[in-house]
Structures are given as structure tokens and as C-alpha cells.
Design a protein around this motif. Structure first.
Motif, mmCIF file in Angstrom:
data_model
loop_
_atom_site.group_PDB
_atom_site.id
_atom_site.type_symbol
_atom_site.label_atom_id
_atom_site.label_comp_id
_atom_site.label_asym_id
_atom_site.label_seq_id
_atom_site.Cartn_x
_atom_site.Cartn_y
_atom_site.Cartn_z
ATOM 1 N N PRO A 215 41.166 27.103 38.521
ATOM 2 C CA PRO A 215 40.782 28.392 37.936
ATOM 3 C C PRO A 215 40.470 28.328 36.451
ATOM 4 O O PRO A 215 39.764 29.192 35.924
ATOM 5 C CB PRO A 215 42.001 29.275 38.200
ATOM 6 N N GLU A 216 40.990 27.292 35.747
ATOM 7 C CA GLU A 216 40.751 27.195 34.309
ATOM 8 C C GLU A 216 39.593 26.286 33.948
ATOM 9 O O GLU A 216 39.179 26.229 32.780
ATOM 10 C CB GLU A 216 42.026 26.717 33.610
ATOM 11 N N TRP B 204 30.874 25.252 35.223
ATOM 12 C CA TRP B 204 29.479 25.705 35.201
ATOM 13 C C TRP B 204 29.129 26.368 33.867
ATOM 14 O O TRP B 204 28.275 27.244 33.806
ATOM 15 C CB TRP B 204 29.250 26.698 36.349
ATOM 16 N N LYS B 205 29.796 25.925 32.806
ATOM 17 C CA LYS B 205 29.548 26.523 31.492
ATOM 18 C C LYS B 205 28.107 26.298 31.042
ATOM 19 O O LYS B 205 27.523 27.138 30.343
ATOM 20 C CB LYS B 205 30.521 25.938 30.461
ATOM 21 N N GLY B 206 27.533 25.182 31.433
ATOM 22 C CA GLY B 206 26.153 24.896 31.037
ATOM 23 C C GLY B 206 25.133 25.830 31.657
ATOM 24 O O GLY B 206 24.004 25.932 31.166
ATOM 25 N N ARG C 242 33.682 29.677 34.775
ATOM 26 C CA ARG C 242 34.786 29.385 35.686
ATOM 27 C C ARG C 242 34.555 30.104 37.017
ATOM 28 O O ARG C 242 33.960 31.180 37.053
ATOM 29 C CB ARG C 242 36.120 29.847 35.060
ATOM 30 N N ASP C 243 35.042 29.505 38.084
ATOM 31 C CA ASP C 243 34.850 30.063 39.417
ATOM 32 C C ASP C 243 35.654 31.357 39.564
ATOM 33 O O ASP C 243 36.887 31.352 39.480
ATOM 34 C CB ASP C 243 35.293 29.044 40.475
ATOM 35 N N GLU C 244 34.953 32.462 39.818
ATOM 36 C CA GLU C 244 35.597 33.769 39.880
ATOM 37 C C GLU C 244 36.473 33.914 41.122
ATOM 38 O O GLU C 244 37.528 34.548 41.070
ATOM 39 C CB GLU C 244 34.525 34.870 39.865
ATOM 40 N N PHE C 245 36.060 33.328 42.229
ATOM 41 C CA PHE C 245 36.862 33.414 43.458
ATOM 42 C C PHE C 245 38.218 32.742 43.270
ATOM 43 O O PHE C 245 39.260 33.298 43.645
ATOM 44 C CB PHE C 245 36.097 32.769 44.616
ATOM 45 N N SER C 246 38.226 31.562 42.678
ATOM 46 C CA SER C 246 39.483 30.849 42.446
ATOM 47 C C SER C 246 40.390 31.634 41.497
ATOM 48 O O SER C 246 41.612 31.690 41.685
ATOM 49 C CB SER C 246 39.202 29.457 41.875
ATOM 50 N N ILE D 266 45.352 31.174 32.336
ATOM 51 C CA ILE D 266 46.076 31.647 33.515
ATOM 52 C C ILE D 266 45.498 33.004 33.914
ATOM 53 O O ILE D 266 45.649 33.988 33.187
ATOM 54 C CB ILE D 266 47.582 31.773 33.236
ATOM 55 N N PRO D 267 44.811 33.094 35.036
ATOM 56 C CA PRO D 267 44.178 34.364 35.411
ATOM 57 C C PRO D 267 45.200 35.411 35.849
ATOM 58 O O PRO D 267 46.204 35.104 36.479
ATOM 59 C CB PRO D 267 43.267 33.966 36.584
#
Length: 318
Positions: free
Chosen positions: A68-69, A73-75, A98-102, A266-267
Motif C-alpha cells: 500500500p505504501e 506508478w508514480k511515473g 500508489r494502488d488505491e485498492f490495496s 499507513i492508509p
């Protein structure tokens, strides 16, 4: 045909006998409440929602497709333009790639942790204050009423302040952080548990079993601990379920105001909702997803709590 009629009559007599036996034996309060819950559609829906929420919070973080952290895909992020839902990112990515689902799955654990711990804090402190006040008022005589007055005036002071304002004040004094949110939300719920248990204990103190135990010479502290308190806990347990929903919403509100977790890696649903406010025009899903998760989870707790309250209320029994 006569044989068939005789068998039916015999079967009906047997069912009537079993029903009469059940009436003679009686059914406990909790068993009867559980039977009513199983027939309540709202309770079933709430239980299903909470079961899914707990499973996602406990098991989900071990099954997420991406850390999650990790900003994998920042590029691909361009000035408010983020990759949307696709095969490798079911909910797309956030503003940092960052992957939103995770992050939604892992955030469920943090939300559950905050809700449960804050509710337990409020339940423990509130039950202690309410139990002492209820025992003092119902069984303590003159000095007991004085103790009850002191404790209840303290509870009235807490009730005089709006709950969210009180939580913000506590969080501001202690400093931002996840532990601070738990303490602040827990303190806010203390007056509810205290007054509820006190009122229930005072009502129970006038029961026949208390009079019988007193006439037998049982000491009042023992009566309070072994008889009055156990019989007064039903409404408190129901309130704890309802408070979980409120705790999740208030914790999200504190995180939204910047008083939540300091560690952005930490989401947590409230923090995610706050971070998404700058991108409502370009990526509204970043705010919609955590908001929906908070609403549905709070709805599950509320449905189950209201169903439990109705099931345990003797006035609503049929």
C-alpha cells in the motif's frame, strides 16, 4: 384414511406437548433475543456487512496485490491526472502512484482498530463510573447518593460539550496521532456508557431478587457485583455496538481535520478522504471510495445495534 387422520392427530398432540414443555421450561433473555435477531432482516443485513468488514480488515492485508505504501506508478501521474481503474489497479492509483485498492483494504484494518479500541476505552471508563454511581445511588444510602452526585456532575460536564468539539480539544492537547484519536473518541463515549449503566443499575436495584438477597444478609457490594451489574449489562452491550459506528465516523472526522495518523504511508480511510479533497475535480473516486466504505461500515453497526436493542427490549416482545 382413518389411520392417516389418527397419525396427524397424534403428531399434533406431540407438537402441543413439546410447546407446553418449552413454555414450562422458559427461555433465557439472550436465547430469545438471538431467536428474534435471526428473524430480523435488518439484523441479518448488518451482520453480513460487519462480517465482510471484519474479514477484509483481518485477512485482506495479507492478500493485497501491491504494497500500500509503494509508489509503483508514480511515473504515470501527471498534474492531477492519475491512472484510473484497470487490470493491475482495480480502483486506479492515487496522487502518488500508489494502488488505491490495496490502500482501501489495508485501511479497513486501521479503521477497525480505531473503532474497537476507542469503544473499549469508553466502555471501560464509562462502565466503571456508571457502575460505581449506580451501586452508590441504588444501594449506598446517604453517602452513596453523595458519591453518585459527584460522579454524575462530572459526567454532565462532559455531556455539556459537543462530542466532536470535545474530541478535537483532546486531540489538540495530546497532539496528532492514531493513539490520540483512539483516546479522544473513547473519552467522548464515556458519558453515554456511564449514564446508561447507572440508570439500568438503579432500575435493577428495586427488583425482588435484590430485596431477597438483602433480607438474607448478603452484603450490598456483593449484591451489586454478582447480581445487579450482570443484569444491567444488556443495554450497555447494545450501546457498544451503536457506539462503534459513531466511533468510526468521529475518528474519520479527526483524521480529516489533520489530527489522525502522522504516518502517511499507513492508509486509513479518514486520512485518505482528507488527502482526496485537493483532487475532487480530477479524481473524485479518491474521495468517493473511502466515504462509501465509512458509510457502509457505520450502517452495518447501526443496523445490528438497533436490531439488538429491539430484541432485548421486553416491551417490544410479541
Amino acid at each position: 384414511m382413518t389411520v392417516t387422520a389418527g397419525k396427524k392427530r397424534e403428531k399434533l398432540d406431540r407438537l402441543a406437548e413439546l410447546a407446553a414443555r418449552d413454555d414450562e421450561q422458559g427461555v433465557s433473555l439472550w436465547k430469545e433475543a438471538f431467536r428474534r435477531l435471526r428473524r430480523n432482516p435488518a439484523a441479518i443485513v448488518g451482520a453480513v456487512i460487519l462480517t465482510l468488514f471484519v474479514l477484509v480488515a483481518v485477512i485482506g492485508p495479507f492478500l493485497v496485490p501491491h504494497p500500500p505504501e509503494a509508489q509503483l506508478w508514480k511515473g504515470e501521474v501527471r498534474l492531477g491526472d492519475f491512472p484510473g481503474p484497470r487490470a493491475e489497479n482495480w480502483f486506479g492509483t492515487d496522487q502518488l502512484g500508489r494502488d488505491e485498492f490495496s490502500r482501501m483494504i489495508v485501511g479497513a484494518r486501521q479503521t477497525l482498530l480505531v473503532g474497537v479500541v476507542s469503544t473499549l476505552i469508553g466502555l471501560a471508563i464509562g462502565s466503571l463510573i456508571g457502575g460505581v454511581a449506580g451501586a452508590a445511588a441504588g444501594l449506598g444510602g446517604r453517602w452513596g447518593r453523595a458519591v453518585d452526585n459527584v460522579l454524575m456532575r462530572f459526567i454532565d460536564m462532559l455531556l455539556a460539550m459537543p462530542s466532536l468539539l470535545l474530541a478535537i480539544s483532546i486531540a489538540a492537547l495530546l497532539g496528532a496521532g492514531l493513539t490520540t484519536v483512539m483516546i479522544a473518541v473513547g473519552v467522548v463515549s464515556v458519558p453515554v456508557f456511564a449514564r446508561l449503566l447507572r440508570g439500568s443499575m438503579i432500575a435493577q436495584s428495586n427488583s425482588d431478587y435484590v430485596l431477597a438477597a438483602t433480607s438474607l444478609g448478603v452484603k450490598k457490594p456483593k449484591i451489586a457485583l454478582t447480581h445487579v451489574v450482570p443484569n444491567s449489562l444488556a443495554p450497555v452491550i447494545v450501546q457498544a455496538t451503536l457506539t462503534l459506528a459513531t466511533a468510526i465516523i468521529e475518528a474519520a472526522a479527526l483524521s480529516f481535520l489533520g489530527l489522525g495518523n502522522n504516518d502517511a504511508s499507513i492508509p486509513e480511510w479518514g486520512v485518505m478522504l482528507a488527502d482526496a479533497q485537493s483532487y475532487l475535480d480530477s479524481a473524485p473516486r479518491l474521495a468517493v471510495l473511502p466515504a462509501l466504505a465509512i458509510i457502509v461500515t457505520a450502517l452495518g453497526f447501526t443496523l445490528l445495534g438497533e436490531a439488538m436493542r429491539e430484541a432485548l427490549d421486553p416491551k417490544l416482545r410479541k
